[in-house]
Scaffold this active site. Sequence first.
Site, mmCIF file in Angstrom:
data_model
loop_
_atom_site.group_PDB
_atom_site.id
_atom_site.type_symbol
_atom_site.label_atom_id
_atom_site.label_comp_id
_atom_site.label_asym_id
_atom_site.label_seq_id
_atom_site.Cartn_x
_atom_site.Cartn_y
_atom_site.Cartn_z
ATOM 1 N N HIS A 55 0.842 -1.211 0.000
ATOM 2 C CA HIS A 55 0.000 0.000 0.000
ATOM 3 C C HIS A 55 0.877 1.262 0.000
ATOM 4 O O HIS A 55 0.592 2.221 -0.701
ATOM 5 C CB HIS A 55 -0.881 0.056 1.262
ATOM 6 C CG HIS A 55 -1.918 -1.022 1.363
ATOM 7 N ND1 HIS A 55 -2.101 -1.775 2.486
ATOM 8 C CD2 HIS A 55 -2.862 -1.449 0.473
ATOM 9 C CE1 HIS A 55 -3.107 -2.625 2.300
ATOM 10 N NE2 HIS A 55 -3.581 -2.451 1.089
ATOM 11 N N LYS B 133 -15.978 -6.232 4.993
ATOM 12 C CA LYS B 133 -15.001 -7.135 5.602
ATOM 13 C C LYS B 133 -15.026 -6.921 7.111
ATOM 14 O O LYS B 133 -15.191 -5.794 7.565
ATOM 15 C CB LYS B 133 -13.581 -6.779 5.109
ATOM 16 C CG LYS B 133 -13.360 -6.950 3.629
ATOM 17 C CD LYS B 133 -11.951 -6.477 3.273
ATOM 18 C CE LYS B 133 -11.681 -6.558 1.785
ATOM 19 N NZ LYS B 133 -10.415 -5.911 1.406
ATOM 20 N N ARG C 209 -2.425 -5.946 -8.064
ATOM 21 C CA ARG C 209 -1.411 -6.990 -7.847
ATOM 22 C C ARG C 209 -1.497 -8.007 -8.980
ATOM 23 O O ARG C 209 -1.708 -7.645 -10.116
ATOM 24 C CB ARG C 209 -1.652 -7.673 -6.498
ATOM 25 C CG ARG C 209 -1.245 -6.823 -5.339
ATOM 26 C CD ARG C 209 -1.791 -7.364 -4.059
ATOM 27 N NE ARG C 209 -3.242 -7.225 -4.063
ATOM 28 C CZ ARG C 209 -4.030 -7.450 -3.026
ATOM 29 N NH1 ARG C 209 -3.505 -7.856 -1.904
ATOM 30 N NH2 ARG C 209 -5.326 -7.298 -3.108
ATOM 31 N N SER D 3 -3.087 -7.801 3.157
ATOM 32 C CA SER D 3 -3.318 -7.603 4.590
ATOM 33 C C SER D 3 -3.729 -8.934 5.235
ATOM 34 O O SER D 3 -3.341 -9.224 6.366
ATOM 35 C CB SER D 3 -4.419 -6.569 4.808
ATOM 36 O OG SER D 3 -4.056 -5.340 4.250
HETATM 37 P P1 ADP Z 1 -10.194 -2.766 -0.245
HETATM 38 O O1 ADP Z 1 -10.913 -3.436 0.885
HETATM 39 O O2 ADP Z 1 -10.837 -1.479 -0.683
HETATM 40 O O3 ADP Z 1 -9.838 -3.653 -1.396
HETATM 41 P P2 ADP Z 1 -7.462 -2.883 0.670
HETATM 42 O O4 ADP Z 1 -6.951 -2.243 1.891
HETATM 43 O O5 ADP Z 1 -7.490 -4.376 0.639
HETATM 44 O O6 ADP Z 1 -8.884 -2.243 0.443
HETATM 45 O O7 ADP Z 1 -6.655 -2.368 -0.577
HETATM 46 C C1 ADP Z 1 -6.664 -1.023 -0.978
HETATM 47 C C2 ADP Z 1 -6.056 -0.905 -2.363
HETATM 48 O O8 ADP Z 1 -4.683 -1.280 -2.326
HETATM 49 C C3 ADP Z 1 -6.692 -1.835 -3.408
HETATM 50 O O9 ADP Z 1 -6.693 -1.163 -4.663
HETATM 51 C C4 ADP Z 1 -5.758 -3.011 -3.445
HETATM 52 O O10 ADP Z 1 -5.796 -3.679 -4.701
HETATM 53 C C5 ADP Z 1 -4.422 -2.328 -3.238
HETATM 54 N N1 ADP Z 1 -3.427 -3.229 -2.676
HETATM 55 C C6 ADP Z 1 -3.561 -4.148 -1.694
HETATM 56 N N2 ADP Z 1 -2.409 -4.804 -1.483
HETATM 57 C C7 ADP Z 1 -1.505 -4.298 -2.361
HETATM 58 C C8 ADP Z 1 -0.141 -4.577 -2.664
HETATM 59 N N3 ADP Z 1 0.524 -5.537 -2.057
HETATM 60 N N4 ADP Z 1 0.444 -3.840 -3.639
HETATM 61 C C9 ADP Z 1 -0.256 -2.894 -4.282
HETATM 62 N N5 ADP Z 1 -1.543 -2.589 -4.071
HETATM 63 C C10 ADP Z 1 -2.170 -3.279 -3.121
#
Ligand code: ADP
Length: 159
Positions: free
Chosen positions: A17, A41, A90, A128
């Site tokens: 992130h 979630k 990803r 996460s």
């Molecule tokens: P959501 O519940 O909105 O998907 P997340 O916290 O899981 O929120 O992810 C927020 C954003 O960051 C999403 O666009 C997700 O694809 C991206 N993201 C999550 N993990 C990674 C990573 N390892 N590298 C790049 N982007 C990521």
Amino acid sequence: MKRAIYPGTFDPVTNGHIHIAERACKLFDEVIIAISAVSYKNTFFSVSERVELMQESVKHLKNAKVESFSILSVEYAEQRQAQALIRGLRAITDFEYEMQLAAMNKRLNSNLETLFLMTSGEYSFLSSSVIKQVSMLGGSVKNLVPDVVEEMLKKKYKA
Ligand code: ADP
């Protein structure tokens, strides 16, 4: 002023992130990292914990702001006068969901663009959920999450 919203659950924030936030900060005058307070979630960290962890983790980004929100991302973007939504991509598994979300968001607000930034190889398989699974069983997540997140995970799982 070019402003973008980077919305997500960030439960907790990972280095994947952060990498996306850093790159978005180079493209926009201001990036609002918007932490969703209402999520389908079940979150492990409360919204105030997620905000605090994010604030600590992006202290080096002078044009990043961390906020929480509990409305639609498109509405929040409109309220904050942002021109774009940032999402990270990803491996291929993200595409279908992100395409659906982007299409729905376009329907809800056709003036707002979704901008996808591809993650770098080292973070392609980082999520996460994987971080929480490994931490729960006492595994090391060093260099995959900011130090402050690593400490908080240890503390919470010990308790
Ligand atoms: P959501 O519940 O909105 O998907 P997340 O916290 O899981 O929120 O992810 C927020 C954003 O960051 C999403 O666009 C997700 O694809 C991206 N993201 C999550 N993990 C990674 C990573 N390892 N590298 C790049 N982007 C990521």
